[in-house]
Design an enzyme around this catalytic site. Structure first.
Site, PDB file in Angstrom:
ATOM      1  N   SER A   1       0.813  -1.225   0.000  1.00 45.33           N
ATOM      2  CA  SER A   1       0.000   0.000   0.000  1.00 45.33           C
ATOM      3  C   SER A   1       0.837   1.262   0.000  1.00 45.33           C
ATOM      4  CB  SER A   1      -0.953   0.004   1.199  1.00 45.33           C
ATOM      5  OG  SER A   1      -0.232  -0.046   2.419  1.00 45.33           O
TER       6      SER A   1
ATOM      7  N   SER B   1      14.360  -7.630   5.672  1.00 44.70           N
ATOM      8  CA  SER B   1      14.791  -7.521   7.059  1.00 44.70           C
ATOM      9  C   SER B   1      15.138  -6.062   7.333  1.00 44.70           C
ATOM     10  CB  SER B   1      15.976  -8.452   7.313  1.00 44.70           C
ATOM     11  OG  SER B   1      16.434  -8.356   8.641  1.00 44.70           O
TER      12      SER B   1
ATOM     13  N   TYR C   1      11.738  -4.309  18.360  1.00 42.56           N
ATOM     14  CA  TYR C   1      11.727  -4.310  16.892  1.00 42.56           C
ATOM     15  C   TYR C   1      12.935  -5.080  16.356  1.00 42.56           C
ATOM     16  CZ  TYR C   1      12.500  -2.772  12.122  1.00 42.56           C
ATOM     17  OH  TYR C   1      12.744  -2.742  10.767  1.00 42.56           O
TER      18      TYR C   1
ATOM     19  N   LYS D   1      13.513  -8.553  13.844  1.00 47.68           N
ATOM     20  CA  LYS D   1      14.338  -8.629  12.640  1.00 47.68           C
ATOM     21  C   LYS D   1      15.493  -9.624  12.802  1.00 47.68           C
ATOM     22  CE  LYS D   1      11.998  -5.951   9.986  1.00 47.68           C
ATOM     23  NZ  LYS D   1      11.271  -6.549   8.839  1.00 47.68           N
TER      24      LYS D   1
END
Length: 276
Positions: A13, A133, A147, A151
């Site tokens: 998007s 990643s 976060y 990853k």
């Protein structure tokens, strides 16, 4: 992968996903662009993308999207796992419900998409999985622990998968962007600013918010197109690298972290974030 094999891209998007779908279309690929809200993909549809609804936290949605591609082509030629976002804040203070939701998208959704496309790829005897990643899967900044953990998980998953599926003609590639000017920076910064009043980490939150905002406005940050170019290379190259680190600044930071060791890196982070 063969030139006419379809490419399925998640999270199209905006940002990296949108730019990637555009670049792949321009290169002549059949692109299945997906997002939770397919109406957000109208622009891509007008330029030739096949548009599908896909929420990587919903099993039925993932199955339906993969089956749609396989019904028409037999197998997904390449999967680009781009959908993801960042939850930021001190490790102690981030709500674990937010952490779980982040892992559902960044790790479990990505992993499930791999599981769903692999049987078709194995039958076809070829395929490519490109996992988006981050340089944050190779190094860690304060307030980014949860976060970065997601990853790092993507890195580990991809490293195992790459060896497991190579005998079936399937390649697994990691793309590791640095600072990219997308909605990611704004969302993460909002999380930092949303700490409780009187928090023991209030000073850290405030300064990390400032650092992040300045970083995304700096010359070190790049446009999503540079990541899209790396993804296109990862999809089209006959023998892709295992990893593509994107932006010169990210390459420098990854190498610095590797060579510096823990104590030097920790000291640099304490200085950068004014932690004594």
């Amino acid at each position: 992968m063969a030139a006419n094999d379809p490419v399925l891209v998640t999270g199209c998007s905006s940002g990296i996903g949108l730019a990637t779908a555009q670049r792949l279309l321009a290169a002549g690929h059949t692109v299945y662009a997906t997002a939770r809200r397919p109406e957000s993909l109208d622009g891509l549809a007008r330029t030739g993308a096949r548009v599908l609804a896909l929420d990587v936290t919903d099993e039925a949605s993932m199955r339906t999207a993969v089956e749609a591609v396989e019904h028409e082509h037999g197998a997904v030629g390449a999967l680009v796992n781009n959908a993801g976002y960042g939850v930021y804040g001190p490790v102690e203070e981030v709500d674990l419900d937010d952490v779980r939701a982040q892992f559902e998208t960044n790790v479990f959704g990505l992993g499930r998409m791999c599981q769903l496309v692999l049987p078709g790829m194995r039958r076809a005897g070829r395929g490519r999985i490109v996992n988006i990643s981050s340089m944050g899967g190779r190094l860690v900044f304060p307030t980014g622990g949860w976060y970065h953990a997601s990853k790092y998980a993507v890195e580990a998953l991809s490293d195992a998968l790459r060896v497991e599926v190579r005998p079936f003609g399937v390649d697994v590639v990691l793309v590791e962007p640095g600072l990219i000017r997308t909605e990611f920076g704004t969302t993460a910064s909002h999380g930092l600013a949303a700490g409780d009043e009187g928090s023991a980490y209030g000073g850290l939150r405030s300064y990390a918010d400032e650092l992040m905002a300045n970083a995304y406005r700096s010359r070190a940050a790049a446009e999503p197109g540079v990541v899209a170019d790396a993804v296109v290379k990862a999809v089209r190259t006959r023998r892709p690298r295992t990893r593509y680190v994107v932006t010169a600044a990210a390459k420098l930071q990854v190498q610095t972290r590797r060579l510096a060791g823990d104590r030097v890196w920790d000291m640099a982070m304490r200085q950068a974030y004014r932690l004594r």
